[in-house]
Design an enzyme around this catalytic site. Structure first.
Site, short mmCIF file in Angstrom:
data_model
loop_
_atom_site.label_atom_id
_atom_site.label_comp_id
_atom_site.label_asym_id
_atom_site.label_seq_id
_atom_site.Cartn_x
_atom_site.Cartn_y
_atom_site.Cartn_z
N GLU A 23 34.29 38.20 30.37
CA GLU A 23 34.13 37.29 29.23
C GLU A 23 35.33 37.42 28.27
O GLU A 23 35.20 37.33 27.06
CB GLU A 23 32.82 37.57 28.46
CG GLU A 23 31.57 37.54 29.31
CD GLU A 23 31.01 36.15 29.56
OE1 GLU A 23 31.47 35.19 28.95
OE2 GLU A 23 30.11 36.04 30.41
C1 LIG Z 1 32.62 42.64 38.07
C2 LIG Z 1 33.35 41.44 37.61
C3 LIG Z 1 32.70 40.22 37.52
C4 LIG Z 1 33.40 39.09 37.14
N1 LIG Z 1 32.77 37.86 37.14
C5 LIG Z 1 33.51 36.74 36.99
C6 LIG Z 1 32.92 35.46 37.20
O1 LIG Z 1 31.74 35.33 37.48
N2 LIG Z 1 33.72 34.37 37.11
C7 LIG Z 1 35.04 34.45 36.79
O2 LIG Z 1 35.70 33.42 36.73
N3 LIG Z 1 35.62 35.66 36.56
C8 LIG Z 1 34.89 36.80 36.66
N4 LIG Z 1 35.47 38.03 36.46
C9 LIG Z 1 36.88 38.09 36.11
C10 LIG Z 1 37.13 38.58 34.70
O3 LIG Z 1 36.78 37.59 33.79
C11 LIG Z 1 38.59 39.01 34.63
O4 LIG Z 1 38.69 40.22 35.37
C12 LIG Z 1 39.07 39.19 33.22
O5 LIG Z 1 39.17 37.96 32.56
C13 LIG Z 1 40.44 39.89 33.17
O6 LIG Z 1 41.36 39.29 34.03
P1 LIG Z 1 42.17 40.19 35.09
O7 LIG Z 1 41.20 41.04 35.79
O8 LIG Z 1 43.03 39.33 35.87
O9 LIG Z 1 43.03 41.15 34.17
P2 LIG Z 1 44.48 40.81 33.54
O10 LIG Z 1 44.43 39.48 32.88
O11 LIG Z 1 45.51 41.06 34.55
O12 LIG Z 1 44.54 41.92 32.43
C14 LIG Z 1 44.90 43.28 32.69
C15 LIG Z 1 45.12 43.99 31.35
O13 LIG Z 1 46.18 43.32 30.63
C16 LIG Z 1 45.71 42.89 29.37
N5 LIG Z 1 46.31 41.59 29.06
C17 LIG Z 1 46.36 40.49 29.82
N6 LIG Z 1 46.97 39.49 29.18
C18 LIG Z 1 47.32 39.97 27.98
C19 LIG Z 1 47.99 39.43 26.83
N7 LIG Z 1 48.38 38.15 26.77
N8 LIG Z 1 48.19 40.24 25.78
C20 LIG Z 1 47.76 41.52 25.79
N9 LIG Z 1 47.13 42.08 26.82
C21 LIG Z 1 46.90 41.32 27.90
C22 LIG Z 1 44.19 42.78 29.51
O14 LIG Z 1 43.54 42.91 28.26
C23 LIG Z 1 43.90 43.94 30.45
O15 LIG Z 1 43.80 45.13 29.72
C24 LIG Z 1 34.77 39.19 36.79
C25 LIG Z 1 35.41 40.42 36.85
C26 LIG Z 1 34.74 41.53 37.27
C27 LIG Z 1 35.48 42.84 37.37
#
Ligand SMILES: Cc1cc2nc3c(=O)[nH]c(=O)nc-3n(C[C@H](O)[C@H](O)[C@H](O)COP(=O)(O)OP(=O)(O)OC[C@H]3O[C@@H](n4cnc5c(N)ncnc54)[C@H](O)[C@@H]3O)c2cc1C
Length: 616
Positions: free
Chosen positions: A424
Site C-alpha cells: 500500500e
Molecule cells: C506480500 C506482498 C503482497 C503484495 N500485494 C500486492 C498486490 O496485491 N497488488 C500489487 O499490485 N502489488 C502488491 N505488492 C507489491 C507492493 O505494493 C510493492 O512491493 C511495493 O509497492 C514496493 O515496491 P517494490 O517492492 O518494487 O519496492 P521498490 O519500489 O523497489 O522500493 C525499494 C525501496 O526503495 C524505496 N524507494 C523506492 N522509490 C523511492 C523514492 N522515490 N524515494 C525514496 N525511496 C524510494 C522504497 O521505500 C523501498 O524501501 C505486494 C507486495 C508484497 C511483498
C-alpha cells in the site's frame, strides 16, 4: 443558505447530552487548527449497530480463524479461500459495497471496524481480506460504470468470486506508473489485447477477477481494466512466492499474453489508471491501519496471559519493571492508534454524507472524501503499521526464548506484521507523501499554512511571554504542548519550503524528518482529545489510565519531534537562522511540569496486568 461544510454533533457533557453545529475540518487542517474534543469521534461513540457489527466479527474470528492459527503457517492457501468464503456468507465481504450491488452499504466507520477486527488473528486473512474487499472490489465500486458494477460487484461482495489487484511489475514498484504492461486496441475497436507481467499479486492463486493496469500506446498514464481470469485467454500464474510471513496468503506473479479484454471492461477513462490506483490506495491505507489494531490488542492479551503465568526469580515476569514498561508502551500505542484511526474514519464518513446531501453520487462522494483526507490516510498507514510491528517485537521479547518458537503466537505475528510497512505504498513513500500533499493543499488554498507559519516566525523574533500558564485542569498542559508542537512543524516545514521551494521534493531526508513531526502530532492530539472527551462524558476517575497513556504518548512524541526537528534544522539552516530555530525548538517543546514517566507506565501496566488482557 445552508453551510455545505457544517455537520451536527451530539456529545455528552457531565451527563447532559448536547448538540451543536460545527464546521467539518478539512484534510490536513489539523496542523493549523485547534480541535475541540467534542468535534472528534472516538471508539466510545460507536453506535449500537456498529458495536453489534464489531461483536459479530469478533465472534466470527474466534470461531473460524483464531483456533486454526497453526494452519495458516502451513501455506494452506485453500483454507484461506475457505475462510474468506465463509466471511462472504456472513456478509463481511460486502460491508463497503452499496446495497444496490449486493453489499450491506454500511458507513465508512463500520467498514473500518470490520477490517480492524477480522484482521487480528493472522496476517494471511488480513491480507487476503484487504486485497479482495479493498483494492480488489473498490476500484469497480468507485470507478465502474453501472453495467460493470452490476456485472462484477455482487459476485465479489458475496464471496462467490474473489478479486485481485495487478499493479506492481518487476520493474515498477513504488514507481507504479512506470509499468510496461501494454494494452493494444484491436483493429475493429472491440477489444484490447493485454500483455505483460505483474508481480506480488495477493489472492492471485484463487482470484477470478483482476483489476489490471496497462499502458495504451505511449500514454503518459496507465489505464485500468477489469479482466476475468481465464487460463484459455493467455493468463498464467507463477509459483507461490516464498515469503517471510503471511504464509497462507496467496502471492503470485500473473502473466498476460495477448489476453483479450472487451473495450467495455476499461475502468473509467483511458489514462485514468494511475489516479484509480492512487485513490484505491488511499482507502487501502486507512483500512490497513485499522487492520493493524486488533492484532495489537490480541498480542497484548496473549503476552499478558503468558507474563502473568511465567515465573522467574519466584515472581511472575509481569511484575518486573522491565516488562511493565513494555506493556505500558504497547497498550499506549494501541490506544493512540485506535483514537487516530476512528477520528479520521469518521471525518471521511461525515464528508461523504455532506457530499451525498449536496447531490453527489455515492461513488463520487466516497472518492472525493477519501481523497480529502489522503494525508491522514498516509499518516495512519505509517504510524499504525510501525506501532504494530514494535508491539509484535516486544511481544517476542516478553515470551523470551518461547517468543522465538513457532509454537507460540508472537513469532508469526512478527513475520506477518512486517509486510504492512511495505505494501500500500512503502512507509518511506507514504511519509514523503504526507508533507508533499500538505504543501499542495496549502498552494491550492485548502489549508492556510502561510499565515500560521508567519505568525510562528513573528513569535520567534518577538519577546517571549514570561507568564506562568495555569495548567491545573487535567490535560491542559498536554493540549498546550500539542499547540506548541504544531508551531515546531510550521517553523521547520515553513523554513524548509522557503529555502528549497519546489525542490523540497528532492530533499527527502528533510521531508522524512518533517513528516515524523506531523505524524506524532496527529497521533498525540487524537489520543488527548479522545481522553478529554471521555472525561467530560464519564469522569476523571474512570479515565486514569487513558490520561496516563495520553501523557506518555505525548512525552515520547515530544522526544521524537525534538530529534527530528533538530536533525532538519542543523542540516538546512545556518548561522542566526539556525540559532533562532533551535531556540524556538527548545521553547516549543518545554514542559512546565515534566510528567513522571515511570509512574505513568506503572499505572498503565497495572491495569493490563490486573485485567489479564488489553483492557481499553
Ligand atoms: C506480500 C506482498 C503482497 C503484495 N500485494 C500486492 C498486490 O496485491 N497488488 C500489487 O499490485 N502489488 C502488491 N505488492 C507489491 C507492493 O505494493 C510493492 O512491493 C511495493 O509497492 C514496493 O515496491 P517494490 O517492492 O518494487 O519496492 P521498490 O519500489 O523497489 O522500493 C525499494 C525501496 O526503495 C524505496 N524507494 C523506492 N522509490 C523511492 C523514492 N522515490 N524515494 C525514496 N525511496 C524510494 C522504497 O521505500 C523501498 O524501501 C505486494 C507486495 C508484497 C511483498
Amino acid at each position: 443558505m445552508r453551510n455545505k461544510n457544517c455537520i451536527e454533533i451530539t456529545f455528552s457533557n457531565k451527563g447532559k447530552m448536547e448538540t451543536k453545529k460545527v464546521d467539518l475540518i478539512r484534510g490536513g487542517q489539523f496542523i493549523v487548527r485547534e480541535t475541540p474534543c467534542e468535534n472528534i469521534f472516538t471508539p466510545e461513540d460507536f453506535s449500537e449497530e456498529q458495536k453489534m457489527m464489531r461483536d459479530s466479527v469478533i465472534e466470527f474470528v474466534d470461531r473460524e480463524i483464531w483456533p486454526f492459527k497453526r494452519r495458516f503457517e502451513k501455506k494452506d492457501y485453500a483454507f484461506t479461500e475457505e475462510v474468506l468464503r465463509k466471511a462472504g456468507e456472513f456478509g463481511l465481504l460486502g460491508v463497503a459495497v452499496p446495497e444496490a450491488y449486493g453489499g450491506l452499504g454500511m458507513g465508512f466507520v463500520a467498514t473500518m471496524l470490520v477490517c480492524d477486527y477480522i484482521s487480528g488473528a493472522t496476517g494471511s486473512i488480513a491480507t487476503a481480506f484487504g486485497a479482495h474487499t479493498g483494492i480488489g472490489i473498490m476500484p469497480i465500486v468507485l470507478y465502474g460504470t453501472e453495467e460493470q458494477k452490476l456485472k462484477y460487484v455482487p459476485e465479489l461482495a458475496s464471496g462467490e468470486k474473489f478479486g485481485a489487484y495487478c499493479l506492481t511489475e518487476p520493474e515498477a514498484g513504488s514507481d507504479a506508473n512506470s509499468g510496461k504492461t501494454k494494452a493494444v486496441l484491436s483493429e475493429d475497436g472491440t477489444h484490447y489485447k493485454i500483455s505483460g507481467q505483474k508481480m506480488w499479486i495477493s489472492n492471485a492463486g484463487f482470484a477470478k477477477t483482476f483489476i489490471v493496469f496497462a499502458r495504451i500506446e505511449d500514454d503518459k498514464y496507465i489505464t485500468g481494466f477489469i479482466v476475468e481470469n481465464d487460463p484459455d485467454n493467455g493468463i498464467s500464474l507463477g509459483e507461490e512466492e516464498n515469503k517471510l510471513g503471511i504464509h497462507s496468503s496467496s502471492t503470485r506473479q500473473v502473466f498476460f499474453n495477448e489476453t483479450i479484454v472487451p473495450v467495455e471492461n476499461m475502468l473509467s477513462e483511458r489514462g485514468n489508471g494511475f489516479k484509480i490506483a492512487m485513490n484505491a490506495l488511499n482507502i487501502g491505507r486507512i483500512k490497513l491501519a485499522a487492520a493493524s489494531l486488533e492484532a495489537q490488542r490480541r498480542s497484548i492479551t496473549v503476552c499478558i496471559n503468558y507474563a502473568n503465568e511465567r515465573i522467574q526469580f519466584k515472581t511472575p515476569i509481569a511484575q518486573f519493571g522491565a516488562i511493565k514498561s513494555k506493556f505500558a508502551e504497547m497498550a499506549t500505542n494501541t490506544y493512540v492508534d485506535e483514537s487516530a484511526c476512528y477520528r479520521a474514519g469518521k471525518n471521511i464518513e461525515d464528508r461523504m454524507s455532506l457530499r451525498i446531501e449536496a447531490g453527489n453520487t455515492h461513488q463520487v462522494a466516497e472518492l472525493k472524501s477519501v481523497e480529502e483526507y489522503a494525508i491522514e490516510c498516509s499518516i495512519l498507514k505509517v504510524a499504525v503499521s510501525e506501532d504494530a510491528q514494535d508491539c509484535f517485537d516486544e511481544g517476542i521479547q516478553i515470551f523470551g526464548g518461547m517468543g522465538f518458537s513457532a509454537d507460540t503466537p508472537m513469532e508469526a505475528a512478527w513475520r506477518d506484521g512486517r509486510i504492512s510497512l511495505i505494501y500500500e505504498g512503502t512507509n518511506e513513500i507514504n511519509r514523503m507523501l504526507t508533507v508533499g500533499m500538505l504543501m499542495k493543499k496549502a498552494m491550492k488554498g485548502h489549508v492556510d499554512l502561510l499565515g500560521p507559519a508567519k505568525a510562528v516566525v513573528d513569535e520567534l523574533t518577538g519577546i517571549p511571554s514570561f507568564d506562568t500558564p495555569d495548567f491545573s485542569e487535567v490535560l491542559s498542559e498536554e493540549k498546550a504542548m500539542v499547540a506548541k508542537l504544531k508551531k515546531v512543524f510550521l517553523m521547520v516545514g515553513g523554513a524548509a519550503a522557503q529555502k528549497f521551494g519546489a525542490d523540497l521534493e528532492e530533499q527527502q531526508q528533510v521531508l522524512l524528518a518533517t513528516s515524523n513531526i506531523l505524524i506524532e502530532i496527529y497521533l498525540a492530539e487524537s489520543a488527548i482529545l479522545r481522553t478529554e472527551k471521555n472525561i467530560k462524558r464519564f469522569d476523571v476517575d474512570s479515565q486514569k489510565e487513558q490520561i496516563a497513556m495520553s501523557q506518555l504518548y505525548l512525552y515520547n512524541a515530544v522526544d521524537i519531534i525534538i530529534l527530528k526537528a533538530k536533525e532538519a534544522i542543523v542540516s538546512f539552516a545556518e548561522g542566526d537562522e539556525q540559532r533562532m530555530m533551535l531556540m524556538g525548538l527548545k521553547r516549543f517543546t518545554k514542559y512546565q511540569n515534566n510528567p513522571n514517566v515511570i509512574a505513568l507506565r506503572n499505572l498503565i501496566a497495572k491495569k493490563v496486568t490486573s485485567e489479564n488482557k488489553y483492557p481499553f
